[in-house]
Design a protein around this motif. Structure first.
Motif, short mmCIF file in Angstrom:
data_model
loop_
_atom_site.label_atom_id
_atom_site.label_comp_id
_atom_site.label_asym_id
_atom_site.label_seq_id
_atom_site.Cartn_x
_atom_site.Cartn_y
_atom_site.Cartn_z
N LEU A 2 -27.55 22.21 -4.81
CA LEU A 2 -28.35 20.81 -4.59
C LEU A 2 -29.75 20.81 -5.69
O LEU A 2 -29.73 19.80 -6.35
CB LEU A 2 -28.66 20.47 -3.21
N LEU A 3 -30.30 21.83 -5.52
CA LEU A 3 -31.41 22.21 -6.43
C LEU A 3 -31.19 21.98 -7.72
O LEU A 3 -31.70 21.35 -8.85
CB LEU A 3 -32.25 23.20 -6.10
N GLY A 4 -30.11 22.67 -8.24
CA GLY A 4 -29.80 22.72 -9.68
C GLY A 4 -29.18 21.27 -10.19
O GLY A 4 -29.50 21.03 -11.10
N LEU A 5 -28.54 20.94 -9.52
CA LEU A 5 -27.65 19.60 -9.74
C LEU A 5 -28.80 18.15 -9.79
O LEU A 5 -28.75 17.35 -10.69
CB LEU A 5 -26.57 19.07 -8.67
N THR A 6 -29.96 18.52 -9.02
CA THR A 6 -31.02 17.55 -8.89
C THR A 6 -31.79 17.54 -10.47
O THR A 6 -31.93 16.57 -10.95
CB THR A 6 -31.87 17.50 -7.80
N LEU A 7 -32.10 18.78 -10.46
CA LEU A 7 -32.83 18.84 -12.03
C LEU A 7 -32.03 18.68 -13.06
O LEU A 7 -32.42 18.04 -14.06
CB LEU A 7 -33.12 20.56 -12.03
N SER A 8 -30.76 18.93 -13.04
CA SER A 8 -29.75 18.28 -14.17
C SER A 8 -29.67 16.97 -14.38
O SER A 8 -29.65 16.47 -15.52
CB SER A 8 -28.37 19.18 -13.95
N GLN B 89 -21.99 13.13 -18.07
CA GLN B 89 -21.67 14.63 -17.80
C GLN B 89 -21.92 15.52 -16.48
O GLN B 89 -21.58 16.41 -16.28
CB GLN B 89 -22.15 15.58 -18.90
N LEU B 90 -22.63 14.70 -15.74
CA LEU B 90 -23.07 15.24 -14.24
C LEU B 90 -21.88 15.89 -13.75
O LEU B 90 -22.08 16.99 -12.80
CB LEU B 90 -23.82 14.26 -13.60
N TYR B 91 -20.82 14.86 -13.21
CA TYR B 91 -19.77 15.23 -12.54
C TYR B 91 -19.10 16.58 -12.87
O TYR B 91 -18.73 17.44 -12.21
CB TYR B 91 -18.97 14.29 -12.21
N PRO B 92 -18.72 16.47 -14.19
CA PRO B 92 -18.15 17.72 -15.05
C PRO B 92 -19.03 19.09 -14.89
O PRO B 92 -18.49 20.15 -14.47
CB PRO B 92 -17.81 17.48 -16.28
N LEU B 93 -20.28 18.73 -14.70
CA LEU B 93 -21.39 19.92 -14.78
C LEU B 93 -21.39 20.37 -13.35
O LEU B 93 -21.24 21.60 -13.04
CB LEU B 93 -22.69 19.44 -14.88
N THR C 166 -20.00 24.57 -9.28
CA THR C 166 -19.59 24.67 -7.84
C THR C 166 -18.16 25.43 -7.67
O THR C 166 -17.93 26.34 -6.69
CB THR C 166 -19.31 23.47 -6.98
N GLN C 167 -17.58 25.77 -8.77
CA GLN C 167 -16.16 26.47 -8.84
C GLN C 167 -16.61 27.78 -9.46
O GLN C 167 -15.41 28.61 -9.65
CB GLN C 167 -15.10 25.64 -9.68
N SER C 168 -17.70 28.00 -9.77
CA SER C 168 -17.91 29.45 -10.48
C SER C 168 -17.73 30.48 -9.62
O SER C 168 -18.35 30.45 -8.42
CB SER C 168 -19.07 29.39 -11.11
N GLU C 169 -17.54 31.73 -9.81
CA GLU C 169 -17.25 32.85 -9.04
C GLU C 169 -17.97 34.08 -9.35
O GLU C 169 -18.32 34.18 -10.87
CB GLU C 169 -15.85 33.50 -8.98
N ALA C 170 -18.61 34.77 -8.34
CA ALA C 170 -19.22 35.94 -8.61
C ALA C 170 -18.81 36.99 -9.75
O ALA C 170 -17.54 37.06 -9.52
CB ALA C 170 -19.91 36.65 -7.58
N SER C 171 -19.40 37.55 -10.41
CA SER C 171 -18.77 38.58 -11.41
C SER C 171 -19.49 39.92 -10.81
O SER C 171 -20.38 40.12 -10.58
CB SER C 171 -19.57 38.54 -12.93
N SER C 172 -18.46 40.76 -10.51
CA SER C 172 -18.52 42.24 -10.23
C SER C 172 -19.15 43.14 -11.37
O SER C 172 -20.14 44.23 -10.82
CB SER C 172 -17.15 42.87 -10.00
#
Length: 330
Positions: free
Chosen positions: A146-152, A179-183, A188-194
């Protein structure tokens, strides 16, 4: 278990006390068990909540900003702005040979551009971010989104550029309100890297802004090394720490079973005074270290709690990004 993190220290201390004759018995069934299904959002749930997340970010953005910023910074304009030392990998065409001939160093002549800004955004998607203490509260991850999307949203609406720093070390650029929706989808679909949870500092362009949003519950030495590397870049950085209110006070009553989100050992904890005191001591020490670290490397840090109005922390962040309260840009 994440070695040397503040939580691992608390776990080890608590287990040691239990083995020394504490009244807590792990063989008994606890009064309350925190289910992973109830605290970790699935990818389907995140996809369903995306429209609400975007709607909330639009609403909060309207309360944060009613105009545009116009501070000057280096860009593609025609007027001279400043000379700076050339960086490794700098294009030969960018070097000002007349200025460089006056010394034994290579210089680049920068021009000024008004109302142009690039924001690099990193939202932590590690396991600890997928937690909330109460069902009515967002997970720390959703709060970070939410914070990141609002700043974006604020930047894209001004015609500026947002670049996502993704866990796989890829960078995706977005510009324009369309471009906000693709962003949002990619974020939100990114996954953590080990391999490495942090973005690579060398991927950040000079003179850009980088916003790092996380709970910063990493081992101190690794976090300190990363932030020191980021601070060495000729760019501006802002840290936003997202915290669940329960992480500060440990307010649970009765006996609670905690399940690790990042491979930590489980823990059955009695709400006795000693356990609470141990937790608060380690939490306070972690926060003090984080605050000193940000001050030592010259990076401003804001602290956000997921039960508070998000507009408050976003207004502070926007004032810093707009060069209204950050001396590093003046």
């Amino acid at each position: 278990m994440v070695k040397d993190s503040w939580w691992s220290q608390f776990l080890q201390k608590t287990l040691h006390e239990n083995s020394q004759g504490s009244s807590t018995s792990t063989s008994s069934r606890p009064d309350h068990t925190t289910s992973l299904d109830s605290i970790v959002p699935s990818s389907e749930h995140l996809a369903q909540s995306l429209p609400d997340l975007l709607l909330a970010s639009h609403r909060i953005a309207r309360t944060v900003l009613a105009g545009s910023h116009g501070c000057k910074r280096s860009g593609q304009g025609s007027q001279f702005w400043q000379y700076r030392h050339a960086l490794p990998g700098e294009s030969i065409q960018a070097i000002d040979w007349r200025k460089s001939a006056q010394s034994n160093k290579a210089y680049v002549k920068e021009t000024e551009e008004e109302n142009t800004q690039t924001l690099y955004l990193w939202c932590d998607v590690s396991g600890s971010m997928q937690w909330h203490s109460r069902p009515e509260l967002p997970t720390k991850q959703n709060r970070a989104f939410l914070l990141g999307l609002t700043l974006s949203s604020l930047l894209l609406s001004g015609g500026e550029r947002v670049k996502l720093l993704l866990p796989n070390q890829q960078i995706t650029s977005f510009r324009g309100t369309h471009q906000l929706y693709p962003l949002a989808e990619q974020l939100t679909q990114s996954e953590a890297s080990s391999a490495n949870p942090f973005p690579m500092p060398e991927y950040v362009s000079p003179h850009a802004w980088t916003v790092l949003i996380s709970d910063f519950l990493y081992p101190y030495e690794k976090l300190a090394e990363f932030l020191k590397q980021m601070a060495q870049r000729p760019s501006n950085i802002l840290l936003i720490q997202v915290t669940d209110p329960a992480e500060k006070e440990l307010p649970f009553k009765g006996r609670i079973q905690f399940t690790g989100l990042e491979g930590e050992e489980g823990l059955i904890l009695s709400n006795n005074k000693q356990s609470s005191a141990n937790y608060k001591e380690l939490w306070t020490d972690h926060q003090h270290k984080l605050k000193r670290l940000s001050q030592n490397v010259g990076i401003p840090m804001l602290c956000d709690f997921s039960d508070r109005n998000a507009a408050q922390i976003l207004l502070q962040a926007w004032n810093i990004l707009s060069n209204k309260s950050n001396s590093r840009l003046t």
